[in-house]
Write an enzyme that holds these catalytic residues in place. Sequence first.
Site, short mmCIF file in Angstrom:
data_model
loop_
_atom_site.label_atom_id
_atom_site.label_comp_id
_atom_site.label_asym_id
_atom_site.label_seq_id
_atom_site.Cartn_x
_atom_site.Cartn_y
_atom_site.Cartn_z
N HIS A 77 -34.76 16.91 63.54
CA HIS A 77 -35.69 16.36 62.55
C HIS A 77 -35.70 17.25 61.31
O HIS A 77 -35.55 16.77 60.18
CB HIS A 77 -37.10 16.26 63.15
CG HIS A 77 -38.18 16.01 62.15
ND1 HIS A 77 -38.35 14.80 61.51
CD2 HIS A 77 -39.13 16.83 61.64
CE1 HIS A 77 -39.38 14.90 60.67
NE2 HIS A 77 -39.87 16.12 60.72
N ASP A 106 -20.29 9.10 32.18
CA ASP A 106 -20.21 9.29 33.63
C ASP A 106 -20.38 10.77 33.90
O ASP A 106 -20.62 11.55 32.99
CB ASP A 106 -18.85 8.79 34.16
CG ASP A 106 -18.95 8.40 35.64
OD1 ASP A 106 -19.41 9.24 36.43
OD2 ASP A 106 -18.58 7.26 35.99
N TRP A 142 -34.67 24.41 63.19
CA TRP A 142 -33.77 24.25 62.02
C TRP A 142 -33.47 25.58 61.38
O TRP A 142 -32.52 25.71 60.60
CB TRP A 142 -34.36 23.26 61.01
CG TRP A 142 -35.31 23.85 60.01
CD1 TRP A 142 -36.64 24.00 60.16
CD2 TRP A 142 -35.00 24.36 58.70
NE1 TRP A 142 -37.19 24.58 59.05
CE2 TRP A 142 -36.19 24.81 58.13
CE3 TRP A 142 -33.81 24.47 57.95
CZ2 TRP A 142 -36.26 25.38 56.85
CZ3 TRP A 142 -33.89 25.05 56.69
CH2 TRP A 142 -35.10 25.49 56.15
N SER A 170 -20.31 20.11 50.42
CA SER A 170 -20.75 18.94 49.68
C SER A 170 -21.76 19.32 48.60
O SER A 170 -21.65 18.91 47.44
CB SER A 170 -21.35 17.93 50.66
OG SER A 170 -22.17 17.02 49.98
N SER A 171 -22.75 20.13 48.98
CA SER A 171 -23.77 20.53 48.00
C SER A 171 -23.18 21.34 46.87
O SER A 171 -23.54 21.18 45.71
CB SER A 171 -24.85 21.38 48.66
OG SER A 171 -25.53 20.66 49.62
N HIS A 254 -35.21 30.65 51.22
CA HIS A 254 -36.31 30.48 50.29
C HIS A 254 -35.90 29.76 49.01
O HIS A 254 -36.56 28.81 48.61
CB HIS A 254 -37.12 31.73 50.01
CG HIS A 254 -38.47 31.30 49.53
ND1 HIS A 254 -39.44 30.85 50.39
CD2 HIS A 254 -38.95 31.09 48.29
CE1 HIS A 254 -40.46 30.41 49.68
NE2 HIS A 254 -40.19 30.55 48.41
N GLU A 256 -33.69 27.65 48.87
CA GLU A 256 -33.53 26.29 49.37
C GLU A 256 -34.84 25.51 49.28
O GLU A 256 -34.86 24.33 48.95
CB GLU A 256 -33.03 26.35 50.83
CG GLU A 256 -33.11 25.05 51.61
CD GLU A 256 -32.11 24.01 51.15
OE1 GLU A 256 -31.10 24.39 50.52
OE2 GLU A 256 -32.35 22.81 51.41
N TYR A 258 -37.11 25.81 47.08
CA TYR A 258 -37.31 25.37 45.70
C TYR A 258 -36.29 24.34 45.27
O TYR A 258 -36.56 23.51 44.41
CB TYR A 258 -37.35 26.58 44.76
CG TYR A 258 -38.56 27.43 45.06
CD1 TYR A 258 -39.81 26.83 45.17
CD2 TYR A 258 -38.46 28.78 45.31
CE1 TYR A 258 -40.93 27.55 45.50
CE2 TYR A 258 -39.58 29.51 45.65
CZ TYR A 258 -40.81 28.90 45.75
OH TYR A 258 -41.91 29.62 46.09
N SER A 269 -42.92 15.05 35.89
CA SER A 269 -43.21 15.28 34.47
C SER A 269 -42.91 14.03 33.66
O SER A 269 -43.69 13.63 32.79
CB SER A 269 -42.37 16.44 33.94
OG SER A 269 -42.60 17.59 34.71
N HIS A 303 -41.16 36.87 53.19
CA HIS A 303 -42.51 36.40 53.54
C HIS A 303 -42.45 35.38 54.67
O HIS A 303 -43.48 34.98 55.19
CB HIS A 303 -43.26 35.84 52.32
CG HIS A 303 -42.73 34.57 51.75
ND1 HIS A 303 -42.76 34.28 50.42
CD2 HIS A 303 -42.15 33.51 52.32
CE1 HIS A 303 -42.24 33.09 50.21
NE2 HIS A 303 -41.86 32.60 51.35
N HIS A 304 -41.24 34.96 55.06
CA HIS A 304 -41.11 34.09 56.23
C HIS A 304 -41.09 34.91 57.52
O HIS A 304 -41.03 34.36 58.60
CB HIS A 304 -39.82 33.29 56.16
CG HIS A 304 -39.79 32.33 55.02
ND1 HIS A 304 -40.23 31.03 55.13
CD2 HIS A 304 -39.41 32.48 53.73
CE1 HIS A 304 -40.10 30.43 53.97
NE2 HIS A 304 -39.61 31.28 53.09
N THR A 329 -46.17 28.18 39.11
CA THR A 329 -46.50 26.92 39.75
C THR A 329 -47.84 26.40 39.23
O THR A 329 -47.99 25.21 38.93
CB THR A 329 -46.57 27.09 41.28
OG1 THR A 329 -45.46 27.88 41.69
CG2 THR A 329 -46.51 25.76 41.98
N LYS A 332 -47.51 24.86 35.85
CA LYS A 332 -47.00 23.49 35.88
C LYS A 332 -48.12 22.50 36.17
O LYS A 332 -48.23 21.46 35.52
CB LYS A 332 -45.88 23.35 36.92
CG LYS A 332 -44.66 24.18 36.58
CD LYS A 332 -43.43 23.73 37.32
CE LYS A 332 -42.89 22.43 36.79
NZ LYS A 332 -42.07 22.58 35.61
N ARG A 451 -46.39 26.39 66.63
CA ARG A 451 -45.47 25.28 66.34
C ARG A 451 -44.36 25.22 67.38
O ARG A 451 -44.18 26.15 68.16
CB ARG A 451 -44.89 25.43 64.94
CG ARG A 451 -44.03 26.66 64.77
CD ARG A 451 -43.71 26.94 63.32
NE ARG A 451 -42.67 26.05 62.82
CZ ARG A 451 -41.83 26.38 61.82
NH1 ARG A 451 -41.92 27.55 61.23
NH2 ARG A 451 -40.91 25.54 61.42
#
Lengths: 528, 182, 382
Positions: A77, A106, A142, A170-171, A254, A256, A258, A269, A303-304, A329, A332, A451
Amino acid sequence: MSTVVESHDHGHHGPAKGLSRWLFTTNHKDIGTLYLWFSFIMLFIGGAMAMVIRAELFQPGLQIVQPEFFNQMTTNHGLIMVFGVIMPAFVGLANWMLPMQIGAPDMALPRLNNLSFWLLPMAFGILISTLFMPEGGPNFGWTFYAPLSTTYAPSTVNFFIFSVHIMGVSSILGSINIITTIFNMRAPGMTLMKMPLFVWSWLITAYLLIAVMPVLAGVVTMMLMDINFGTSFFNAAGGGDPVLFQHVFWFFGHPEVYIMILPAFGIVSHIIETFSRKPIFGYSSMVYAMASIAILSFVVWAHHMFTVGMPLAGELFFMYSTMLIAIPTGVKVFNWVATMFRGSITFETPMLFSIAFVALFTIGGFSGLMLAIVPADFQYHDTYFVVAHFHYVLVPGALFGIIAAAYYWLPKWTGNMYDETLGKLHFWLTFISVNVTFFPMHFVGLAGMPRRYPDYALQFADFNALISVGAFMFGLTQLLFLFIVIKTIRSGKQAKPEVWEGAGDLGLEWTLTSPPPYHSFTVQPQVK
Amino acid sequence: MEATKTLRNLIGIVVGMFAFGWLLVPMYDVFCEITGLNGKVTGPSSLSQESLAITEQRELLVQFMTHNNESMPWFFDSEKSQMRVITGNQYEATFVFHNTTAKEMVGQVIPSVSPGRGAEYFHKTECFCFERQVLAAGERIELPVRFIIDPALPEEIGSLSLGYTLFDITDRVQPEKEIAKL
Amino acid sequence: MAYIRKVFTGFILVLPLIFSSLISSESSDYNMPIGVTEVSESIFGLHMLIFWICVVIGVIVFSIMFWSLWKYRKSKGAVAADFDDNFWLEIGWTVAATLVLVWMAVPSTQVMVEAYDDAEGEINILITGHQWKWHYEYLEDEVGFFSNLSTSQEQIDGEVPKGEFYLREVDEPLVIPTNTRVRFLITGNDVIHSWWVPDFAVKQDAIPGFINTAWTNVPEPGIFRGACTELCGIKHAFMPVVVRAVEREEFDAFIAEKVALAEEERMLTSKVWTKDELMARGESFYATNCAACHQANGQGIPPVFPSLVGSQITMFDSNKHIEILMEGVQGSAMAAFGESYSEVDIASVITYTRQAWSNGEKGDGVIVTPQDIVAYKNRIDL
């Protein structure tokens, strides 16, 4: 650049017929469509897994699945939603909108574009096929922490690693294409500080992607070597260190995070300025805020992992740097509110989703700030409070951004207006169910439910039942979205070129017909 | 060609970042050594000149923990589980390894000092960490660890724990032997 | 539409009220437990401080936003103004945000320093995470034990009603003394686990090969329940932590008992047993624990209680024999003896039944030693 334009000059051809149109297409709109449908399908696959999880957690005890399968569900998931839904959807939107927003015919590298899309079904085909293998698919979360994902993993982990490699390629290819397009194909007069915010958000995102996807490729390669070639990067027995895995993973992970939210900032926006009929407040501070979020994202990764036993100085450094992210943040959010202030506001479906985005993403931001406080994080870490936090920023955050974008640009893409009543119904059902699903997770988390638990103690039962009901409602509601999208493609009121009142002045995409021509801008427009 | 240049730069970044990902491994080791992250300790070390100049001494508790990883069947223990020591003096602790199985096995010990930031003050002048121990069936050996606690140890650290985890690396060594035979 | 808008506004207004009433109640069903230690109380205070700061900021920002949405809606004829920046406003809110963060950072740092304390512990306990149970070892006294989930599989599968402490109970809790500085040294045996007791605000990862430290000082006796919080495989949800804090005298008695038990065990299992010793011990064990069903002559009462004389298992399959003694036989009267009796007892009764009633002459006559039982247990623990 000239080669690209020339290659399209020798034929005012439309799309090829049948399947080959999609297999061999080099057209940015076709590829964008493929990306969007792909992520839509993956949304339902990843969503079905979430339904399995929620069905099992509906009440305490093991009823429907065994823990082994449950762990495969949580893992897949997560992987599918991150790499198969949010990211491809944003790339799809970029493919559709970037050339139209910067006044290009294009993308810069159309063949590469085709390749970077078709790698994705391959990667996810491999990943999902592992679920049907005798040993089962990846079951280590994950975040695939070693050594659970190396020494203790099922042998299908090799397929998982291969599939992550393909996703990474790919990315990276997609990002290279996007940056090259933005730098080389803008309409004359469109300086960097005149670019639409969605283009800016994607430029920054693409840089983040090419900076961190290679690190992810590196870390899974190290895993592969640990598993198959006897190295000891993450194996303490050979002098390696399992914590090193977490450092390298989150150095990727991290930024990732963002990557999954910045493009939504851009989209929201645009939508807020359109429906407030007022230019975005603080354009340049929006750009600087996104850039500083991106830069800060490289120095907050630990921080993770506040509970792995870092020295005090390390904990404090990562706490302060994480808290700093709240500033750009916050800026914004203030800017969006200031854009609405003294506007002339209407509440079409994209605007509703964007307002909900601002409100609920901010709630996710607050819980993020709480999680940054190290001593408090000792209590929050790896509980449902964290699950609530990241679902608040990813579902009413990233996913709402994508849904809002779909409603906002669907009339442009198809030439047909969507059904506004159904759209509003979709919004309200989604808005309510998303909160019923994720808000109580804060409470169960604070009360102490960890979790990735297939079964839990009795005091969490009421909230879990409520969460499951919300989740089923949320899942079903997205079928309505599918219906609305198909209905819009097939029929609907003819959309004007500017689609939304007054949008004509807001961006180049609104100067094209709806639907736009196969090659967006054959003559580049002049930007004042 | 503008596009080609952009492309070249971008590919450069990708390659560079891939290399950087691998570079994180040695960088992490260096970083750990400096900050004592994870209580990682390297091989033998000795007191620095500055530390030798410190005459002030204090007493603290040093603990030894031995732990067999997973299914490692050897008997592995320290003779004393803890001792009170004076900083700046050398001490010796003895560790017993006993292969209780009926086959030759290879073990390896990984050290860890806790709290992590105390690691750099735990000087082992002689130790067996990171060395492979090959023990025949039923063989029993005793190995010493000689150590000095740095007088520069911060006041707040009231005790140091030296943990040893014994891993069974027989299977990991096996392929190497086969390669060596070839 | 007007109706929906009202509902929406109502929902947004009521949401923080519900949230705050739930979270400020003392009940730990909705909020972080205050816990029992000084550190856990400080952390709770910090958590509430940060929470309320967030609530206040949220109320201000959302009020302005929803008021703007209401006031400047086009259906009421609002005409858009034409401004898109305001230098001093932007500087102002950036500075304000920074100040609020500093306000948060100061107490956070203080609590952090309080929680990180490397002073010497009076009691040192080595905690090892295993797949899927905890092992506790008292370093001063060199005694240790495993702590397993004690909730039955029937409860998990829903065949019997779930007990009050479903999934939060263990066969042997960790016992610590009150008003004593207890230092935890935490490590992992296989994968990474994480040892968490919310009431102490202690959560540390248990990493194989490395040792982490944490500490606590519990003022009141009580039972405190926690969990493993790092995904560690299939039974991640089934390895709870239970800590019992007791007065010092009770703790000393507990340790004395553990030491005596360990001493006894060490003597028995490390001893080299001869066949005769095992036979003698096994015969008496058999008479007390087995003969009621399997009969003194080993013939049993077939088909309910099978005969042990001349059976394939007692004559040729010592591994199966051990397994039956240790695990019992599902769906029969044969109980699992492994958990309740010592390695020595089990080994001796197996040896006895493999030798008695001419099983020894007709079969392989394998002697099973306590070490074999230890080895079996280790294998099962994998």
